[in-house]
Design an enzyme around this catalytic site. Structure first.
Site, PDB file in Angstrom:
ATOM      1  N   HIS A 123       0.727  -1.199   0.104  1.00  0.00           N
ATOM      2  CA  HIS A 123       0.079  -0.249   0.052  1.00  0.00           C
ATOM      3  C   HIS A 123       0.799   1.255  -0.246  1.00  0.00           C
ATOM      4  O   HIS A 123       1.956   1.158   0.618  1.00  0.00           O
ATOM      5  CB  HIS A 123      -0.809  -0.154   1.274  1.00  0.00           C
ATOM      6  CG  HIS A 123      -1.953   0.937   1.344  1.00  0.00           C
ATOM      7  ND1 HIS A 123      -1.693   2.224   1.674  1.00  0.00           N
ATOM      8  CD2 HIS A 123      -3.237   1.057   1.156  1.00  0.00           C
ATOM      9  CE1 HIS A 123      -2.923   2.967   1.877  1.00  0.00           C
ATOM     10  NE2 HIS A 123      -3.876   2.082   1.527  1.00  0.00           N
ATOM     11  N   ASP A 200       3.016  -4.837   8.153  1.00  0.00           N
ATOM     12  CA  ASP A 200       1.426  -3.806   8.176  1.00  0.00           C
ATOM     13  C   ASP A 200       0.678  -4.847   8.277  1.00  0.00           C
ATOM     14  O   ASP A 200       0.433  -5.549   7.118  1.00  0.00           O
ATOM     15  CB  ASP A 200       1.818  -3.056   6.690  1.00  0.00           C
ATOM     16  CG  ASP A 200       0.240  -2.514   6.562  1.00  0.00           C
ATOM     17  OD1 ASP A 200      -0.527  -2.611   7.232  1.00  0.00           O
ATOM     18  OD2 ASP A 200       0.397  -1.788   5.409  1.00  0.00           O
ATOM     19  N   GLN A 203      -4.557  -5.482   7.016  1.00  0.00           N
ATOM     20  CA  GLN A 203      -5.534  -6.321   6.256  1.00  0.00           C
ATOM     21  C   GLN A 203      -5.633  -7.664   6.945  1.00  0.00           C
ATOM     22  O   GLN A 203      -6.269  -8.530   6.503  1.00  0.00           O
ATOM     23  CB  GLN A 203      -5.218  -6.438   4.817  1.00  0.00           C
ATOM     24  CG  GLN A 203      -5.429  -5.142   4.101  1.00  0.00           C
ATOM     25  CD  GLN A 203      -6.864  -4.575   4.226  1.00  0.00           C
ATOM     26  OE1 GLN A 203      -7.875  -5.220   4.468  1.00  0.00           O
ATOM     27  NE2 GLN A 203      -7.098  -3.237   3.785  1.00  0.00           N
ATOM     28  N   LYS A 226     -10.472  -0.786  10.343  1.00  0.00           N
ATOM     29  CA  LYS A 226     -10.504  -1.923   9.517  1.00  0.00           C
ATOM     30  C   LYS A 226     -10.963  -2.977  10.490  1.00  0.00           C
ATOM     31  O   LYS A 226     -11.078  -4.355   9.734  1.00  0.00           O
ATOM     32  CB  LYS A 226      -9.264  -2.385   9.082  1.00  0.00           C
ATOM     33  CG  LYS A 226      -8.740  -1.085   8.006  1.00  0.00           C
ATOM     34  CD  LYS A 226      -8.275  -1.493   6.759  1.00  0.00           C
ATOM     35  CE  LYS A 226      -7.426  -0.196   6.091  1.00  0.00           C
ATOM     36  NZ  LYS A 226      -7.868   0.248   4.945  1.00  0.00           N
ATOM     37  N   CYS A 363      -4.631   2.185  -3.785  1.00  0.00           N
ATOM     38  CA  CYS A 363      -3.355   3.008  -3.239  1.00  0.00           C
ATOM     39  C   CYS A 363      -2.248   1.871  -3.409  1.00  0.00           C
ATOM     40  O   CYS A 363      -1.567   1.981  -2.449  1.00  0.00           O
ATOM     41  CB  CYS A 363      -3.542   2.926  -1.682  1.00  0.00           C
ATOM     42  SG  CYS A 363      -4.826   4.578  -1.261  1.00  0.00           S
TER      43      CYS A 363
HETATM   44  N1  PMP Z   1      -1.677  -0.643   4.744  1.00  0.00           N
HETATM   45  C1  PMP Z   1      -2.651  -1.373   4.223  1.00  0.00           C
HETATM   46  C2  PMP Z   1      -2.394  -2.980   3.836  1.00  0.00           C
HETATM   47  C3  PMP Z   1      -4.243  -0.696   4.045  1.00  0.00           C
HETATM   48  O1  PMP Z   1      -5.117  -1.616   3.418  1.00  0.00           O
HETATM   49  C4  PMP Z   1      -4.407   0.508   4.331  1.00  0.00           C
HETATM   50  C5  PMP Z   1      -5.603   0.970   4.145  1.00  0.00           C
HETATM   51  N2  PMP Z   1      -6.234   0.892   2.925  1.00  0.00           N
HETATM   52  C6  PMP Z   1      -3.268   1.193   4.922  1.00  0.00           C
HETATM   53  C7  PMP Z   1      -2.136   0.634   5.161  1.00  0.00           C
HETATM   54  C8  PMP Z   1      -3.451   2.552   5.636  1.00  0.00           C
HETATM   55  O2  PMP Z   1      -4.426   2.443   6.755  1.00  0.00           O
HETATM   56  P1  PMP Z   1      -5.075   3.920   7.241  1.00  0.00           P
HETATM   57  O3  PMP Z   1      -5.363   4.580   6.095  1.00  0.00           O
HETATM   58  O4  PMP Z   1      -5.995   3.539   8.229  1.00  0.00           O
HETATM   59  O5  PMP Z   1      -3.839   4.777   7.725  1.00  0.00           O
END
Ligand code: PMP
Length: 406
Positions: A123, A200, A203, A226, A363
């Site tokens: 991401h 990270d 997910q 999430k 993203c």
């Molecule tokens: N890492 C991953 C794998 C994500 O899916 C996301 C959110 N889509 C993020 C980081 C960022 O999370 P946040 O926008 O809640 O900071």
């Protein structure tokens, strides 16, 4: 173990929403999960009866609020099987967590010529902070390629680790493809090469149990929204010794021991990284969310895997539709492209059928570029989704196919 999805759905007021006379099929939980009453009630109950600023009050209400906030920290530590609450830093979300590590750990540990190993499925939140840190230090980003099925190429990962690798940072689960990475094995390889490891878990925390001790990583982060919790709250977990050795990220109240114009000294972690008034209510809501989702496992995970299998089978059978990301180990995320239909058009047409999915690059622009596509349509399932919703997705996509083919 039996999993009663109807009973679970009754906990989520939003899932009763109707659009155009039909129930909404909410298939975008990878972006944000909906909140159960347990969370809504915890947030309201705290704000209504126990709210005050924390850590500084000498009166009973503030002490109670402080105790509730620290109990939320302990709940997060239990959720992560972390040895102590001290390793849990409350942040705004995964994005802030990674920025914190990249800036703070990065400034103390990255030097010119060093390497940061990422993977192609990251991401943007796990790419851009490292680019900023690398630029400041004169370090270099190294990118691990993927297999055709959308898995991290483990042999390449091992090959790309070297004496210059200071940090390996990677997603436990890909938000765009649903791939579950072999995080423990990747961590073992990176640690053996002398690198620090950040996982990270944005997910993965929402789908299965996390155990930081078993993973062996140095840092791990996730976002509250999430895992059925509130937005604006998230977690950075770090090895306490490592966190204490890192310089502050932001300065302000609460993170200091003593302030003087000549010299200021800082508290140990986690307070060192929690400058200013934190999202107190958010932490209470997050703890309630973690208790709620933990209590549903492992039945919830098995239910999601059944939805994934059904969606994979039904969507694969639609002519012109191709699933992107076919790793054997996946969470309940189905990303796909359709001949002759732009992902945005698919999303809009599905919305007219009250089926909410996400479309675009998710993203993950470097991932999309390597796949040679501008984006995908992505249906992501949580434990509160149903087989009927999978069928509604299928039927809606068959209508899209009819409208756009030929
Ligand atoms: N890492 C991953 C794998 C994500 O899916 C996301 C959110 N889509 C993020 C980081 C960022 O999370 P946040 O926008 O809640 O900071």
């Amino acid at each position: 173990m039996d999993f009663d999805v109807a009973r679970v759905r009754a906990d989520f007021p939003l899932l009763a929403r109707r659009e155009g006379g039909r129930p909404l099929a909410y298939l975008d939980s990878a972006a944000s999960a909906q909140k159960p009453l347990a969370v809504l009630d915890a947030v309201r109950g705290f704000d209504a009866a126990r709210y005050a600023n924390i850590h500084r009050g000498v009166y009973r209400l503030s002490e109670e609020a402080t105790a509730a906030f620290e109990e939320a920290r302990a709940e997060v530590a239990r959720f992560l099987r972390a040895p102590a609450p001290r390793g849990v830093v409350f942040v705004r979300g995964a994005t802030e967590a990674i920025n914190l590590v990249a800036a703070s750990w990065g400034s103390a540990n990255l030097r010119a010529g060093d390497e940061i190993l990422l993977t192609r499925l990251e991401h943007h939140a796990n790419i851009v902070p490292w680019q900023l840190a690398a630029e400041r230090a004169g370090a270099r980003i190294v990118v691990c390629p993927l297999t055709a099925r959308g898995e991290v190429d483990l042999a390449a990962f091992a090959r790309l680790l070297g004496p210059r690798t200071r940090m390996a940072a990677f997603a436990h689960v890909s938000n765009a493809l649903g791939t579950v990475n072999p995080a423990a094995e990747m961590t073992r390889l990176a640690k053996a090469a002398g690198a620090a490891v950040l996982i990270d878990a944005c997910q993965s925390a929402s789908h299965f149990d996390i155990d930081v001790a078993a993973l062996g990583c140095d840092f791990l982060c996730f976002s509250g929204h999430k895992v059925c919790g509130p937005t604006g709250i998230g977690v950075l977990w770090g090895r306490p010794g490592l966190l204490d050795a890192m310089p502050p990220y932001q300065g302000g109240g609460d993170m200091i021991e003593r302030v003087a114009f000549e010299r200021t000294t800082f508290r140990a972690a986690p307070e060192r990284f929690e400058a200013g008034t934190p999202n107190i209510t958010g932490a209470i809501g997050l703890a309630a969310a973690l208790r709620y989702v933990s209590a549903l496992r492992p039945g919830a995970h098995a239910h999601e895997q059944r939805l994934l299998a059904l969606a994979t089978e039904r969507l694969s059978a639609i002519p012109g539709l191709r699933i992107v990301g076919t790793a054997p180990e996946k969470v309940a995320v189905v990303s796909f492209v359709m001949e002759g239909a732009h992902p945005h058009d698919i999303g809009t047409l599905l919305d007219a059928d009250a089926v909410a999915i996400r479309v675009g690059h998710h993203c993950c622009m470097p991932l999309m570029e390597s796949l040679g596509i501008p984006g995908t349509a992505r249906a992501s399932f949580a434990f509160y989704n149903t087989e009927e919703e999978v069928v509604r997705l299928e039927q809606a996509l068959i209508r899209v196919r009819r409208m756009t083919a030929g």
